[in-house]
Write an enzyme that holds these catalytic residues in place. Structure first.
Site, PDB file in Angstrom:
ATOM      1  N   HIS A  15     -35.026 -29.538  54.140  1.00 23.75           N
ATOM      2  CA  HIS A  15     -34.721 -30.749  53.382  1.00 23.75           C
ATOM      3  C   HIS A  15     -34.706 -31.889  54.399  1.00 23.75           C
ATOM      4  O   HIS A  15     -33.767 -32.028  55.187  1.00 23.75           O
ATOM      5  CB  HIS A  15     -33.350 -30.571  52.715  1.00 23.75           C
ATOM      6  CG  HIS A  15     -33.072 -31.519  51.609  1.00 23.75           C
ATOM      7  ND1 HIS A  15     -33.766 -31.518  50.428  1.00 23.75           N
ATOM      8  CD2 HIS A  15     -32.172 -32.538  51.503  1.00 23.75           C
ATOM      9  CE1 HIS A  15     -33.294 -32.468  49.626  1.00 23.75           C
ATOM     10  NE2 HIS A  15     -32.331 -33.102  50.265  1.00 23.75           N
TER      11      HIS A  15
ATOM     12  N   LYS B  63     -35.478 -38.462  43.580  1.00 20.82           N
ATOM     13  CA  LYS B  63     -35.154 -39.345  44.714  1.00 20.82           C
ATOM     14  C   LYS B  63     -35.993 -38.872  45.890  1.00 20.82           C
ATOM     15  O   LYS B  63     -35.987 -37.685  46.222  1.00 20.82           O
ATOM     16  CB  LYS B  63     -33.659 -39.225  44.993  1.00 20.82           C
ATOM     17  CG  LYS B  63     -33.185 -39.843  46.281  1.00 20.82           C
ATOM     18  CD  LYS B  63     -31.680 -40.118  46.213  1.00 20.82           C
ATOM     19  CE  LYS B  63     -30.913 -39.544  47.372  1.00 20.82           C
ATOM     20  NZ  LYS B  63     -29.485 -39.897  47.345  1.00 20.82           N
TER      21      LYS B  63
ATOM     22  N   LYS C  66     -36.772 -38.900  49.854  1.00 18.12           N
ATOM     23  CA  LYS C  66     -36.140 -39.192  51.136  1.00 18.12           C
ATOM     24  C   LYS C  66     -37.205 -39.770  52.045  1.00 18.12           C
ATOM     25  O   LYS C  66     -38.177 -39.073  52.398  1.00 18.12           O
ATOM     26  CB  LYS C  66     -35.575 -37.904  51.734  1.00 18.12           C
ATOM     27  CG  LYS C  66     -34.295 -37.472  51.054  1.00 18.12           C
ATOM     28  CD  LYS C  66     -33.187 -38.421  51.393  1.00 18.12           C
ATOM     29  CE  LYS C  66     -31.839 -37.911  50.940  1.00 18.12           C
ATOM     30  NZ  LYS C  66     -30.777 -38.883  51.233  1.00 18.12           N
TER      31      LYS C  66
ATOM     32  N   ASP D 163     -34.391 -43.032  49.062  1.00 21.90           N
ATOM     33  CA  ASP D 163     -33.212 -43.147  49.924  1.00 21.90           C
ATOM     34  C   ASP D 163     -33.701 -43.227  51.362  1.00 21.90           C
ATOM     35  O   ASP D 163     -34.361 -42.304  51.856  1.00 21.90           O
ATOM     36  CB  ASP D 163     -32.298 -41.925  49.738  1.00 21.90           C
ATOM     37  CG  ASP D 163     -30.951 -42.099  50.423  1.00 21.90           C
ATOM     38  OD1 ASP D 163     -30.764 -43.097  51.145  1.00 21.90           O
ATOM     39  OD2 ASP D 163     -30.079 -41.227  50.222  1.00 21.90           O
TER      40      ASP D 163
ATOM     41  N   GLU E  28     -32.014 -46.847  47.988  1.00 22.63           N
ATOM     42  CA  GLU E  28     -30.670 -46.503  48.488  1.00 22.63           C
ATOM     43  C   GLU E  28     -30.586 -46.747  49.993  1.00 22.63           C
ATOM     44  O   GLU E  28     -31.466 -46.313  50.746  1.00 22.63           O
ATOM     45  CB  GLU E  28     -30.414 -45.026  48.144  1.00 22.63           C
ATOM     46  CG  GLU E  28     -29.002 -44.558  48.378  1.00 22.63           C
ATOM     47  CD  GLU E  28     -28.769 -43.150  47.791  1.00 22.63           C
ATOM     48  OE1 GLU E  28     -29.362 -42.798  46.745  1.00 22.63           O
ATOM     49  OE2 GLU E  28     -27.996 -42.397  48.409  1.00 22.63           O
TER      50      GLU E  28
ATOM     51  N   ASP F 154     -24.774 -46.617  49.938  1.00 19.37           N
ATOM     52  CA  ASP F 154     -24.291 -45.232  50.042  1.00 19.37           C
ATOM     53  C   ASP F 154     -23.435 -45.097  51.306  1.00 19.37           C
ATOM     54  O   ASP F 154     -22.207 -45.169  51.227  1.00 19.37           O
ATOM     55  CB  ASP F 154     -25.466 -44.248  50.034  1.00 19.37           C
ATOM     56  CG  ASP F 154     -25.007 -42.801  50.158  1.00 19.37           C
ATOM     57  OD1 ASP F 154     -23.791 -42.548  49.979  1.00 19.37           O
ATOM     58  OD2 ASP F 154     -25.830 -41.902  50.445  1.00 19.37           O
TER      59      ASP F 154
ATOM     60  N   LYS G  67     -19.334 -40.501  45.994  1.00 23.08           N
ATOM     61  CA  LYS G  67     -19.268 -39.155  46.582  1.00 23.08           C
ATOM     62  C   LYS G  67     -17.806 -38.898  46.922  1.00 23.08           C
ATOM     63  O   LYS G  67     -17.256 -39.598  47.790  1.00 23.08           O
ATOM     64  CB  LYS G  67     -20.110 -39.050  47.869  1.00 23.08           C
ATOM     65  CG  LYS G  67     -21.602 -39.181  47.634  1.00 23.08           C
ATOM     66  CD  LYS G  67     -22.410 -39.100  48.918  1.00 23.08           C
ATOM     67  CE  LYS G  67     -23.884 -39.327  48.582  1.00 23.08           C
ATOM     68  NZ  LYS G  67     -24.730 -39.423  49.770  1.00 23.08           N
TER      69      LYS G  67
ATOM     70  N   GLU H  28     -26.676 -36.544  41.034  1.00 25.89           N
ATOM     71  CA  GLU H  28     -27.587 -35.738  41.862  1.00 25.89           C
ATOM     72  C   GLU H  28     -26.857 -34.505  42.401  1.00 25.89           C
ATOM     73  O   GLU H  28     -27.089 -34.106  43.533  1.00 25.89           O
ATOM     74  CB  GLU H  28     -28.165 -36.587  43.002  1.00 25.89           C
ATOM     75  CG  GLU H  28     -27.087 -37.187  43.892  1.00 25.89           C
ATOM     76  CD  GLU H  28     -27.584 -37.893  45.140  1.00 25.89           C
ATOM     77  OE1 GLU H  28     -28.804 -38.085  45.308  1.00 25.89           O
ATOM     78  OE2 GLU H  28     -26.723 -38.233  45.968  1.00 25.89           O
TER      79      GLU H  28
HETATM   80  C1  MUC Z   1     -27.675 -39.010  50.748  1.00 26.69           C
HETATM   81  O1  MUC Z   1     -27.850 -39.782  51.658  1.00 26.69           O
HETATM   82  O2  MUC Z   1     -27.641 -39.484  49.621  1.00 26.69           O
HETATM   83  C2  MUC Z   1     -27.942 -36.751  48.743  1.00 26.69           C
HETATM   84  C3  MUC Z   1     -29.057 -36.197  48.200  1.00 26.69           C
HETATM   85  C4  MUC Z   1     -29.860 -35.768  49.240  1.00 26.69           C
HETATM   86  O3  MUC Z   1     -30.954 -35.240  49.176  1.00 26.69           O
HETATM   87  O4  MUC Z   1     -29.254 -36.088  50.409  1.00 26.69           O
HETATM   88  C5  MUC Z   1     -27.961 -36.550  50.146  1.00 26.69           C
HETATM   89  C6  MUC Z   1     -27.451 -37.569  51.058  1.00 26.69           C
HETATM   90 MG    MG Z   2     -27.935 -41.595  50.272  1.00 28.98          MG
END
Ligand code: MUC
Ligand code: MG
Length: 376
Positions: A19, A164, A166, A195, A221, A246, A270, A324
């Site tokens: 991931h 989402k 990354k 994000d 994000e 975040d 969170k 999520e």
């Molecule tokens: C984050 O930064 O949001 C949340 C979902 C994901 O894939 O990583 C986390 C951390």
């Molecule tokens: Mg995040």
């Protein structure tokens, strides 16, 4: 019934695939698990997670455990877990920061208090508004083709229709291309967000967000480092696409400042970041009062931690961006006998006593670092 013991374990559980985030690639997720036992032998369990040691934020699993053992546990022993709010208020006076450490003990007390009354934890948090909530998935395999395949498969299974992505690792222009390819492949059936995990500076963010906004991204994000509050405000002012805070949105005080000065216009909740479930409700109230949209975030907790998030998110009125809490689907294994249920693009809020999860002690023992000798 008084609290007899507080045990903290660190576990490393592998993920089903790597991931990849801007600052770290997870192949095994490190979680911190709390077990709080009362004099009758009834146990409350909870979990928090950090991402990549200290690469997401200041908290690390090792520091969480050390600080609970040394500085927080003494405030809990001999106390009634039903008094979790009072106990946490006292802890807040004696221990600064340490939100993840506070979250895991508060949640374990709530699990225990709810189990002792044989009710779901959400009843101690005001009662549930939702039976289920929309569930996003993070596409983060590190490969565009693989992400597209994954998204198509998950749409077909009716598991997720919010993705989402990354981004933020490597060339920002390639990041944009990656996102646009995924939108071209699945954008007609799914909502796509990104994000950046603080990876861009403001100049790069201005260029990339414009391209992403034009390309149909529906939320960005934490594009800038946490310290760049004013930069976040300028991006929020400039773009129509929502800018989510975040990593910068931790305490109620942070979130108040973010909403007041519009350092973003939506918040990723969170419980780990805010210091527990009650603090999460306060943060949600500040966001609601200022017209900020909410996202039910995750630190990538397994079934236990995700069930605690589900319990509090069920009591919060609106999630403009969904949730999520997909962690259980990314882990190769779990430490609970049962699991969260996912159905028709949503996560179902568990209804059992406490967080509704039954602990599998053998699995806890199997994945725990060196403390398994005390696990009976
Ligand atoms: C984050 O930064 O949001 C949340 C979902 C994901 O894939 O990583 C986390 C951390
Ligand atoms: Mg995040």
């Amino acid at each position: 019934m008084k609290i007899r013991s507080v045990d903290i374990y660190i576990l490393d559980i592998p993920t089903v695939r790597p991931h990849q985030l801007s600052m770290h690639t997870i192949t095994a997720q490190s979680i911190v698990v709390a077990r709080i036992t009362n004099e009758g032998g009834l146990e409350g369990w909870a979990e928090v997670a950090t991402i990549g040691g200290a690469s997401y934020g200041e908290g690390t699993p090792e520091a969480i455990k050390a600080n609970i053992d040394q500085y927080i546990t003494p405030h809990l022993l001999g106390r009634n877990p039903n008094d979790f709010s009072k106990i946490m208020f006292e802890v807040s006076k004696a221990v600064r920061g340490n939100h993840f450490a506070k979250a895991v003990v508060e949640e374990a007390m709530i699990d225990l208090a709810a189990k002792s009354k044989n009710i779901p934890a959400y009843e101690l948090l005001g009662g549930k508004i939702h039976d289920s909530l929309p569930l996003a998935w993070t596409l983060a395999s590190g490969d565009t083709g693989r992400d597209i395949e994954e998204a198509k498969e998950l749409l077909q299974q009716k598991r997720h229709k919010i993705f989402k992505l990354k981004i933020g690792k490597g060339d920002p222009y390639k990041n944009v291309e990656h996102v646009l390819k995924i939108i071209a492949a699945v954008g007609d059936q799914a909502r796509v967000t990104v994000d950046v995990n603080q990876a861009w500076d403001e100049t790069i963010a201005n260029y990339c967000i414009e391209a992403l906004q034009d390309g149909g991204v529906s939320m960005v994000e934490q594009p800038l480092p946490t310290w760049n509050y004013e930069g976040m405000a300028r991006l929020t002012e400039r773009f129509k696409v929502p800018i989510m805070a975040d990593e910068s949105a931790n305490s109620v005080h942070d979130v108040f400042q973010i909403t007041k000065h519009r350092y973003g216009n939506c918040i990723a909740l969170k419980p780990c970041k805010h210091g527990g479930l009650m603090e999460t409700k306060k943060v949600a109230a500040i966001a609601e009062g200022s017209g900020f949209g909410l996202y039910g975030g995750t630190m990538i907790e397994s079934s236990l931690g995700s069930a605690a998030c589900a319990a509090v998110y069920a009591t919060i009125s609106e999630f403009e961006f969904g949730t999520e809490i997909f962690g259980p689907l990314l882990f190769k294994d779990r430490i609970t006998v049962n699991d969260l249920q996912f159905e028709n693009f949503e996560v179902i809020i568990p209804d059992g006593p406490g967080f509704g999860m039954e602990i599998d002690l053998d699995k806890v023992r199997h994945y725990a670092r060196d403390y398994s000798y005390s696990l009976s």
